[in-house]
Design a protein around this motif. Structure first.
Motif, mmCIF file in Angstrom:
data_model
loop_
_atom_site.group_PDB
_atom_site.id
_atom_site.type_symbol
_atom_site.label_atom_id
_atom_site.label_comp_id
_atom_site.label_asym_id
_atom_site.label_seq_id
_atom_site.Cartn_x
_atom_site.Cartn_y
_atom_site.Cartn_z
ATOM 1 N N ILE A 163 0.858 -1.186 0.000
ATOM 2 C CA ILE A 163 0.000 0.000 0.000
ATOM 3 C C ILE A 163 0.894 1.235 0.000
ATOM 4 N N TRP A 164 0.743 2.058 -1.025
ATOM 5 C CA TRP A 164 1.536 3.267 -1.182
ATOM 6 C C TRP A 164 0.732 4.444 -0.644
ATOM 7 N N VAL A 165 1.376 5.292 0.151
ATOM 8 C CA VAL A 165 0.700 6.460 0.724
ATOM 9 C C VAL A 165 1.492 7.711 0.367
ATOM 10 N N GLU A 166 0.798 8.712 -0.163
ATOM 11 C CA GLU A 166 1.402 10.012 -0.459
ATOM 12 C C GLU A 166 0.669 11.070 0.354
ATOM 13 N N ALA A 167 1.422 12.021 0.883
ATOM 14 C CA ALA A 167 0.818 13.092 1.671
ATOM 15 C C ALA A 167 1.287 14.443 1.153
ATOM 16 N N VAL A 168 0.343 15.355 0.976
ATOM 17 C CA VAL A 168 0.661 16.744 0.650
ATOM 18 C C VAL A 168 0.126 17.581 1.804
ATOM 19 N N VAL A 169 1.026 18.347 2.422
ATOM 20 C CA VAL A 169 0.657 19.183 3.564
ATOM 21 C C VAL A 169 0.748 20.640 3.134
ATOM 22 N N GLU A 170 -0.350 21.372 3.335
ATOM 23 C CA GLU A 170 -0.394 22.782 2.937
ATOM 24 C C GLU A 170 -0.689 23.662 4.145
ATOM 25 N N PRO A 171 0.336 24.288 4.720
ATOM 26 C CA PRO A 171 0.095 25.252 5.792
ATOM 27 C C PRO A 171 -0.371 26.584 5.193
ATOM 28 N N HIS A 172 -1.269 27.287 5.871
ATOM 29 C CA HIS A 172 -1.812 28.556 5.374
ATOM 30 C C HIS A 172 -1.534 29.670 6.380
ATOM 31 N N ARG A 173 -0.339 30.245 6.301
ATOM 32 C CA ARG A 173 0.049 31.427 7.105
ATOM 33 C C ARG A 173 -0.283 31.287 8.585
ATOM 34 N N GLY A 174 -0.123 30.100 9.141
ATOM 35 C CA GLY A 174 -0.288 29.930 10.572
ATOM 36 C C GLY A 174 -1.713 29.819 11.064
ATOM 37 N N SER A 175 -2.708 30.022 10.191
ATOM 38 C CA SER A 175 -4.089 30.010 10.655
ATOM 39 C C SER A 175 -4.737 28.625 10.541
ATOM 40 N N ARG A 176 -4.297 27.859 9.552
ATOM 41 C CA ARG A 176 -4.855 26.523 9.363
ATOM 42 C C ARG A 176 -3.861 25.690 8.572
ATOM 43 N N ILE A 177 -4.119 24.388 8.563
ATOM 44 C CA ILE A 177 -3.266 23.467 7.825
ATOM 45 C C ILE A 177 -4.156 22.414 7.174
ATOM 46 N N GLU A 178 -3.839 22.063 5.937
ATOM 47 C CA GLU A 178 -4.628 21.080 5.192
ATOM 48 C C GLU A 178 -3.731 19.914 4.787
ATOM 49 N N TYR A 179 -4.318 18.725 4.806
ATOM 50 C CA TYR A 179 -3.623 17.511 4.387
ATOM 51 C C TYR A 179 -4.424 16.870 3.261
ATOM 52 N N MET A 180 -3.721 16.426 2.219
ATOM 53 C CA MET A 180 -4.348 15.623 1.176
ATOM 54 C C MET A 180 -3.564 14.311 1.152
ATOM 55 N N ILE A 181 -4.236 13.228 1.502
ATOM 56 C CA ILE A 181 -3.602 11.916 1.572
ATOM 57 C C ILE A 181 -4.167 11.053 0.450
ATOM 58 N N LYS A 182 -3.270 10.494 -0.347
ATOM 59 C CA LYS A 182 -3.675 9.595 -1.425
ATOM 60 C C LYS A 182 -3.016 8.246 -1.141
ATOM 61 N N THR A 183 -3.809 7.193 -1.190
ATOM 62 C CA THR A 183 -3.272 5.857 -0.964
ATOM 63 C C THR A 183 -3.697 4.943 -2.106
ATOM 64 N N ARG A 184 -2.795 4.046 -2.473
ATOM 65 C CA ARG A 184 -3.033 3.170 -3.611
ATOM 66 C C ARG A 184 -2.550 1.770 -3.269
ATOM 67 N N SER A 185 -3.391 0.772 -3.526
ATOM 68 C CA SER A 185 -2.971 -0.612 -3.305
ATOM 69 C C SER A 185 -2.186 -1.073 -4.525
ATOM 70 N N GLN A 186 -1.100 -1.774 -4.275
ATOM 71 C CA GLN A 186 -0.221 -2.232 -5.346
ATOM 72 C C GLN A 186 -0.174 -3.750 -5.395
ATOM 73 N N PHE A 187 -1.340 -4.356 -5.142
ATOM 74 C CA PHE A 187 -1.438 -5.808 -5.252
ATOM 75 C C PHE A 187 -2.589 -6.144 -6.186
ATOM 76 N N LYS A 188 -2.724 -7.413 -6.518
ATOM 77 C CA LYS A 188 -3.693 -7.842 -7.529
ATOM 78 C C LYS A 188 -5.127 -7.501 -7.136
ATOM 79 N N SER A 189 -5.948 -7.191 -8.137
ATOM 80 C CA SER A 189 -7.315 -6.743 -7.897
ATOM 81 C C SER A 189 -8.190 -7.803 -7.243
ATOM 82 N N ARG A 190 -7.831 -9.062 -7.336
ATOM 83 C CA ARG A 190 -8.648 -10.106 -6.699
ATOM 84 C C ARG A 190 -8.321 -10.275 -5.207
#
Length: 154
Positions: A45-72
């Motif tokens: 399972i591959w996990v990617e994270a993008v973290v976006e801080p916004h001038r100290g007032s808030r922070i956003e996370y975008m997490i994308k995960t992908r399975s890298q094994f057979k579909s069955r």
């Protein structure tokens, strides 16, 4: 396998004789074995994270995960832990699958996916308020514009 370490409940003599891991489990959760691999292994399972801080007032996370094994195939009860700054508040989450829980005592978010089918990709977004400000914000310096990983959390 290198640097193999077993929990104290493992019968080491049996492992040394026939490479069988035999043990009587203790109460609660524990690590049975830790080890290191020198070869490149494609994660299931591959996990990617993008973290976006916004001038100290808030922070956003975008997490994308992908399975890298057979579909069955299916991975059950997958938990993905994402560390967050200790002073975040006002959590809100959106995910394409599963449940997301903020654990303030562990300074992390846990994304639980009950059944993760092979060949699939899922997204999760987390938004938090940040009550504290960084030194750059206090001095009025412009931030990097977001999009990168900010490791200078206070």
């Amino acid at each position: 396998l290198e640097d193999i370490k077993f929990h104290q409940c493992v019968r080491l003599a049996r492992f040394e004789n026939d490479r069988t891991i035999s043990f009587i489990p203790p109460d609660g959760e524990f690590d049975l074995m830790t080890y290191r691999l020198d070869t490149h292994v494609k994660p299931l399972i591959w996990v990617e994270a993008v973290v976006e801080p916004h001038r100290g007032s808030r922070i956003e996370y975008m997490i994308k995960t992908r399975s890298q094994f057979k579909s069955r195939s299916v991975a059950n009860n997958v938990e993905i832990s994402i560390p967050v700054p200790p002073d975040v508040d006002s959590p809100s989450f959106k995910s394409s699958v599963g449940n997301v829980t903020y654990l303030p005592d562990k300074d992390c978010v846990v994304w639980t996916i009950k059944q993760f089918h092979g060949g699939r990709e899922y997204l999760m977004r987390a938004h938090f308020g940040l009550p504290s400000i960084t030194r750059d914000d206090a001095e009025g310096k412009a931030g990097s514009g977001g999009g990168g990983m900010d490791t200078s959390w206070k």
